[in-house]
Scaffold this motif. Structure first.
Motif, PDB file in Angstrom:
ATOM      1  N   LEU A   1       0.825  -1.203   0.000  1.00 53.84           N
ATOM      2  CA  LEU A   1       0.000   0.000   0.000  1.00 53.84           C
ATOM      3  C   LEU A   1       0.862   1.257   0.000  1.00 53.84           C
ATOM      4  N   LEU A   2       1.859   1.299   0.886  1.00 55.26           N
ATOM      5  CA  LEU A   2       2.709   2.477   0.983  1.00 55.26           C
ATOM      6  C   LEU A   2       3.536   2.684  -0.276  1.00 55.26           C
ATOM      7  N   THR A   3       4.087   1.607  -0.813  1.00 57.76           N
ATOM      8  CA  THR A   3       4.911   1.713  -2.024  1.00 57.76           C
ATOM      9  C   THR A   3       4.092   2.269  -3.183  1.00 57.76           C
ATOM     10  N   ASN A   4       2.864   1.782  -3.328  1.00 57.20           N
ATOM     11  CA  ASN A   4       2.007   2.283  -4.406  1.00 57.20           C
ATOM     12  C   ASN A   4       1.707   3.770  -4.225  1.00 57.20           C
ATOM     13  N   GLN A   5       1.460   4.183  -2.983  1.00 60.77           N
ATOM     14  CA  GLN A   5       1.188   5.605  -2.755  1.00 60.77           C
ATOM     15  C   GLN A   5       2.387   6.467  -3.123  1.00 60.77           C
TER      16      GLN A   5
ATOM     17  N   VAL B   1       2.369  -2.197  17.398  1.00 59.25           N
ATOM     18  CA  VAL B   1       3.759  -2.643  17.232  1.00 59.25           C
ATOM     19  C   VAL B   1       3.909  -3.209  15.821  1.00 59.25           C
ATOM     20  N   PRO B   2       4.725  -2.596  14.974  1.00 60.32           N
ATOM     21  CA  PRO B   2       4.808  -3.052  13.584  1.00 60.32           C
ATOM     22  C   PRO B   2       5.637  -4.330  13.462  1.00 60.32           C
ATOM     23  N   PRO B   3       5.346  -5.151  12.453  1.00 60.39           N
ATOM     24  CA  PRO B   3       6.233  -6.287  12.177  1.00 60.39           C
ATOM     25  C   PRO B   3       7.620  -5.790  11.803  1.00 60.39           C
ATOM     26  N   ALA B   4       8.637  -6.531  12.185  1.00 64.43           N
ATOM     27  CA  ALA B   4      10.015  -6.121  11.881  1.00 64.43           C
ATOM     28  C   ALA B   4      10.217  -5.940  10.382  1.00 64.43           C
ATOM     29  N   LYS B   5       9.607  -6.804   9.585  1.00 62.93           N
ATOM     30  CA  LYS B   5       9.772  -6.713   8.137  1.00 62.93           C
ATOM     31  C   LYS B   5       9.197  -5.411   7.601  1.00 62.93           C
ATOM     32  N   TYR B   6       8.156  -4.913   8.245  1.00 63.42           N
ATOM     33  CA  TYR B   6       7.569  -3.649   7.799  1.00 63.42           C
ATOM     34  C   TYR B   6       8.546  -2.497   8.011  1.00 63.42           C
ATOM     35  N   VAL B   7       9.149  -2.426   9.187  1.00 62.02           N
ATOM     36  CA  VAL B   7      10.071  -1.324   9.493  1.00 62.02           C
ATOM     37  C   VAL B   7      11.282  -1.362   8.575  1.00 62.02           C
ATOM     38  N   THR B   8      11.849  -2.539   8.365  1.00 63.56           N
ATOM     39  CA  THR B   8      12.989  -2.633   7.449  1.00 63.56           C
ATOM     40  C   THR B   8      12.560  -2.333   6.022  1.00 63.56           C
ATOM     41  N   GLY B   9      11.316  -2.683   5.681  1.00 61.94           N
ATOM     42  CA  GLY B   9      10.810  -2.389   4.341  1.00 61.94           C
ATOM     43  C   GLY B   9      10.656  -0.899   4.097  1.00 61.94           C
ATOM     44  N   VAL B  10      10.189  -0.161   5.115  1.00 60.56           N
ATOM     45  CA  VAL B  10      10.089   1.298   4.979  1.00 60.56           C
ATOM     46  C   VAL B  10      11.486   1.893   4.826  1.00 60.56           C
ATOM     47  N   ARG B  11      12.433   1.360   5.597  1.00 59.21           N
ATOM     48  CA  ARG B  11      13.823   1.846   5.463  1.00 59.21           C
ATOM     49  C   ARG B  11      14.320   1.622   4.032  1.00 59.21           C
ATOM     50  N   ASP B  12      14.087   0.446   3.477  1.00 57.00           N
ATOM     51  CA  ASP B  12      14.533   0.140   2.114  1.00 57.00           C
ATOM     52  C   ASP B  12      13.845   1.033   1.091  1.00 57.00           C
ATOM     53  N   LEU B  13      12.550   1.279   1.284  1.00 57.97           N
ATOM     54  CA  LEU B  13      11.800   2.141   0.363  1.00 57.97           C
ATOM     55  C   LEU B  13      12.373   3.558   0.378  1.00 57.97           C
ATOM     56  N   CYS B  14      12.641   4.066   1.556  1.00 57.28           N
ATOM     57  CA  CYS B  14      13.201   5.409   1.670  1.00 57.28           C
ATOM     58  C   CYS B  14      14.584   5.486   1.023  1.00 57.28           C
ATOM     59  N   THR B  15      15.394   4.491   1.280  1.00 55.62           N
ATOM     60  CA  THR B  15      16.740   4.470   0.700  1.00 55.62           C
ATOM     61  C   THR B  15      16.672   4.436  -0.826  1.00 55.62           C
ATOM     62  N   LYS B  16      15.777   3.628  -1.377  1.00 54.58           N
ATOM     63  CA  LYS B  16      15.648   3.483  -2.824  1.00 54.58           C
ATOM     64  C   LYS B  16      15.347   4.808  -3.508  1.00 54.58           C
ATOM     65  N   TYR B  17      14.477   5.620  -2.887  1.00 53.73           N
ATOM     66  CA  TYR B  17      14.022   6.852  -3.537  1.00 53.73           C
ATOM     67  C   TYR B  17      14.612   8.129  -2.938  1.00 53.73           C
ATOM     68  N   GLY B  18      15.570   8.002  -2.044  1.00 59.35           N
ATOM     69  CA  GLY B  18      16.186   9.192  -1.454  1.00 59.35           C
ATOM     70  C   GLY B  18      15.247   9.957  -0.544  1.00 59.35           C
ATOM     71  N   ILE B  19      14.305   9.242   0.078  1.00 56.64           N
ATOM     72  CA  ILE B  19      13.330   9.838   0.997  1.00 56.64           C
ATOM     73  C   ILE B  19      13.869   9.725   2.418  1.00 56.64           C
ATOM     74  N   MET B  20      13.659  10.747   3.223  1.00 54.59           N
ATOM     75  CA  MET B  20      14.112  10.701   4.605  1.00 54.59           C
ATOM     76  C   MET B  20      13.151   9.862   5.450  1.00 54.59           C
TER      77      MET B  20
END
Length: 448
Positions: free
Chosen positions: A199-203, A228-247
């Protein structure tokens, strides 16, 4: 005794006459007059003792009356009570050093603020300045403050008063498996993470990654239900931000300072945010202080770019002195170990309540940070109506029953928060939770 009661009644009368109280219709108020606070307890004008099971506003992590913090404030008040933020003084340097070391973000720096909302306000500005972008993502079911920018980050009804607000604030759905769409069939935590990451990636893609400055998240959502988020979710947000230069901005105003067991909640997930906002437990509320931990690349950017952030009371000396003393006390009192120990007990007690009581839909917890949802029916998950919908309804009565029994906390919608001071002992925890158990017996009868 009669004179004492008259005096205390005058305090309440004066409060109602001159003070505007937050989040309240003023004509319905009946504030308690508090005369004493010590450890995990406080007392009202009638001498009634309360277990402070929300650590006030989840900020009194070391309880009431910690002498080391009080003495640090006294000493600083006698030495240099205030000096402008452009000067270098010992406690400013020491506080920033201690905070950076606690974060584990090597090469980071700290911009100090007065409170959590200001921390998030300035994190918005820092992210925009660094990236040159203008859109800011934040979750529904989150609270980042009520000032102009932080209020627009906030993703629940308390942001309505800020609307329409400036452009560029985008809301997204964070993980909340218990209230996920009925069509969702999650078998594992990874399934939950995958769904909400998609959902977040599509947005982000549809908003245009090149326009997105930051994605904000309460690392563990606080007042909106201890999600409490799943660990995979938090690391996934980190990866998404890194991919697109988002803070990636982790709001640790409530979850930080050992509330979840680690000093900062993001440390539970093995990631490194770009910006971290904090307040509350940095001084345990003894004096106001907040801030933004700025990672090394961003900090270096401002070596030759003017940082357009400033506050008269940034890095207030007494706040910094309190922070140094507080961080030392976390270590001296071995708070991390106590949270681990008592958090295990709290989790077991909450699971017992979930099994025993028909009115408890779900319990969620990490460290000494927990909440449970009250429902009319476990099968349908129909919530008991919360304060926002009916200030005279069942949730208000339930909170009133807890307070009458000496269990002080607060609710949000159909959820009750349990987040005591981190110094709580097992005996104190069990005593307080026995009160909660007793009240929930009555609630079970109410929903029959």
């Amino acid at each position: 005794m009669q004179k004492r009661r008259l005096k205390m009644s005058a305090i309440k009368e004066k409060s109602l006459k001159y003070n505007l109280h937050s989040w309240s219709a003023q004509g319905n108020l009946n504030p308690k007059v508090i005369t004493k606070a010590e450890g995990i307890y406080f007392w009202d004008e009638e001498g009634k003792k309360y277990y402070d099971m929300s650590a006030q506003l989840v900020n009194s992590n070391l309880g009431h009356g910690n002498k080391a913090i009080v003495n640090a404030i006294k000493d600083q008040a006698e030495k240099i009570p205030f000096i402008g933020p452009g000067f270098a003084i010992d406690v400013r340097s020491d506080a920033a050093e201690a905070i950076v070391e606690a974060s584990g973000l090597e090469g980071a720096k700290v911009f100090f603020t007065n409170a959590g909302a200001e921390s998030n306000e300035n994190a918005i500005k820092i992210a925009k300045q660094y990236t040159g972008r203008w859109k800011i993502f934040s979750q529904y079911r989150c609270y980042h403050g009520s000032s102009a920018g932080a209020g627009m980050l906030t993703g629940e009804p308390r942001h309505f008063a800020n609307e329409p607000g400036p452009a560029g604030f985008i809301k997204y759905d964070g993980p909340y498996a218990y209230r996920a769409p009925k069509a969702c069939k999650f078998e594992t935590e990874d399934d939950v993470a995958d769904f909400y990451l998609e959902l977040l990636t599509n947005q982000v893609k549809y908003e245009g990654p090149e326009s997105v400055a930051a994605i904000f998240l309460e690392t563990v959502v606080g007042s909106n239900g201890i999600l409490v988020p799943p660990a995979k979710y938090v690391t996934g947000v980190r990866d998404l931000c890194t991919k697109y230069g988002i803070m990636m901005v982790c709001d640790e105003v409530m979850a930080g300072w050992y509330r979840t067991g680690t000093c900062f909640a993001f440390q539970n997930f093995g990631i490194k945010p770009d910006l971290v906002t904090f307040a509350k437990g940095a001084t345990c509320g003894y004096v106001p202080l907040g801030g933004v931990i700025v990672s090394e690349p961003i900090a270096k950017y401002f070596d030759d770019h003017k940082m357009m952030c400033g506050l008269t009371y940034s890095a207030h000396p007494m706040g910094c002195a309190a922070a140094v003393a507080t961080i030392n006390e976390y270590k001296n009192l071995n708070i991390a170990e106590n949270v681990k120990k008592q958090g295990k007990v709290l989790g077991e007690l909450l699971e017992d309540l979930n099994k025993k009581h028909a009115c408890v839909g779900e319990v969620r917890y990490i460290g000494l940070f927990s909440a449970f949802e009250l429902v009319k029916d476990k099968a349908t998950k129909e919530p008991i109506v919360g304060f926002n919908d009916d200030p005279d309804g069942l949730m208000a009565k339930i909170v009133g029953m807890l307070v009458k029994e000496g269990f002080w906390t607060y609710s949000h919608e159909n959820m009750i928060i349990v987040a005591p001071p981190l110094i709580i002992t097992e005996e104190e925890l069990r005593e307080a939770m026995a009160i909660l158990d007793k009240v929930l017996d009555s609630v079970d009868n109410m929903i029959k």
